[in-house]
Design a protein around this motif. Structure first.
Motif, short mmCIF file in Angstrom:
data_model
loop_
_atom_site.label_atom_id
_atom_site.label_comp_id
_atom_site.label_asym_id
_atom_site.label_seq_id
_atom_site.Cartn_x
_atom_site.Cartn_y
_atom_site.Cartn_z
N GLU A 24 6.12 7.06 -2.79
CA GLU A 24 5.36 8.03 -1.99
C GLU A 24 6.14 8.46 -0.75
O GLU A 24 6.74 7.63 -0.07
CB GLU A 24 4.04 7.38 -1.56
CG GLU A 24 3.17 8.23 -0.67
CD GLU A 24 1.89 7.51 -0.24
OE1 GLU A 24 1.21 8.06 0.63
OE2 GLU A 24 1.60 6.41 -0.75
N PHE A 25 6.12 9.76 -0.48
CA PHE A 25 6.68 10.25 0.77
C PHE A 25 5.68 9.98 1.88
O PHE A 25 4.47 10.12 1.69
CB PHE A 25 7.02 11.74 0.69
CG PHE A 25 8.36 12.00 0.09
CD1 PHE A 25 9.50 12.02 0.88
CD2 PHE A 25 8.50 12.19 -1.27
CE1 PHE A 25 10.75 12.24 0.33
CE2 PHE A 25 9.75 12.42 -1.83
CZ PHE A 25 10.87 12.44 -1.03
N ILE A 26 6.17 9.58 3.03
CA ILE A 26 5.32 9.24 4.16
C ILE A 26 5.03 10.51 4.95
O ILE A 26 5.95 11.22 5.36
CB ILE A 26 6.01 8.17 5.04
CG1 ILE A 26 6.17 6.89 4.22
CG2 ILE A 26 5.20 7.92 6.30
CD1 ILE A 26 7.06 5.86 4.86
N ASP A 27 3.77 10.79 5.15
CA ASP A 27 3.34 11.98 5.90
C ASP A 27 3.39 11.65 7.40
O ASP A 27 2.44 11.10 7.95
CB ASP A 27 1.95 12.39 5.46
CG ASP A 27 1.49 13.71 6.06
OD1 ASP A 27 2.08 14.15 7.07
OD2 ASP A 27 0.54 14.28 5.51
N ARG A 64 10.65 8.04 2.10
CA ARG A 64 9.93 7.66 0.89
C ARG A 64 9.93 6.14 0.77
O ARG A 64 10.94 5.48 1.02
CB ARG A 64 10.63 8.28 -0.33
CG ARG A 64 10.01 7.90 -1.64
CD ARG A 64 10.62 8.61 -2.82
NE ARG A 64 12.08 8.66 -2.75
CZ ARG A 64 12.81 9.63 -3.27
NH1 ARG A 64 12.25 10.64 -3.90
NH2 ARG A 64 14.12 9.60 -3.19
N VAL A 65 8.80 5.59 0.37
CA VAL A 65 8.68 4.16 0.16
C VAL A 65 9.48 3.79 -1.09
O VAL A 65 9.35 4.44 -2.13
CB VAL A 65 7.20 3.74 -0.03
CG1 VAL A 65 7.08 2.24 -0.25
CG2 VAL A 65 6.38 4.17 1.18
N VAL A 66 10.33 2.75 -0.98
CA VAL A 66 11.10 2.33 -2.14
C VAL A 66 10.20 1.54 -3.09
O VAL A 66 9.16 1.00 -2.69
CB VAL A 66 12.34 1.49 -1.75
CG1 VAL A 66 13.29 2.30 -0.90
CG2 VAL A 66 11.95 0.22 -1.06
N THR A 67 10.60 1.48 -4.32
CA THR A 67 9.87 0.71 -5.31
C THR A 67 10.39 -0.72 -5.29
O THR A 67 11.58 -0.96 -5.51
CB THR A 67 10.05 1.32 -6.72
OG1 THR A 67 9.60 2.67 -6.68
CG2 THR A 67 9.26 0.55 -7.75
N LEU A 68 9.51 -1.66 -4.97
CA LEU A 68 9.88 -3.07 -4.91
C LEU A 68 9.10 -3.85 -5.96
O LEU A 68 7.91 -3.59 -6.17
CB LEU A 68 9.52 -3.67 -3.54
CG LEU A 68 10.24 -3.15 -2.31
CD1 LEU A 68 9.62 -3.76 -1.06
CD2 LEU A 68 11.71 -3.47 -2.38
#
Length: 81
Positions: A24-27, A64-68
């Protein structure tokens, strides 16, 4: 500087609690308005999280939040603790 640390802590918690979804992109505008802060401390906090590997700074697009995986999150949490 303390403001950026507090904002970074809040963002980090949102990532770990999956309030900000992987990919997700951070708003920035919405978070800044919600937290009643300017975007400057938010951007500084995002740089901290990028250095920790929790978000990715995308040129011209934001953060953007990375996938962990759960194992990745556990390892990062132990290192930061």
């Amino acid at each position: 500087m303390r403001g950026a640390v507090t904002v970074a802590e809040r963002l980090r918690a949102m990532v770990f609690e999956r309030q900000l979804a992987p990919g997700e992109f951070i708003d920035e505008k919405a978070l800044a308005a919600q937290w009643q802060i300017s975007r400057t401390p938010l951007r500084e906090a995002l740089k901290v999280l990028a250095a920790e590997g929790l978000v990715e700074l995308v040129s011209g697009r934001g953060s953007r939040v990375v996938t962990l995986t759960d194992d990745d999150a556990d390892a990062l949490f132990r290192v930061m603790a």
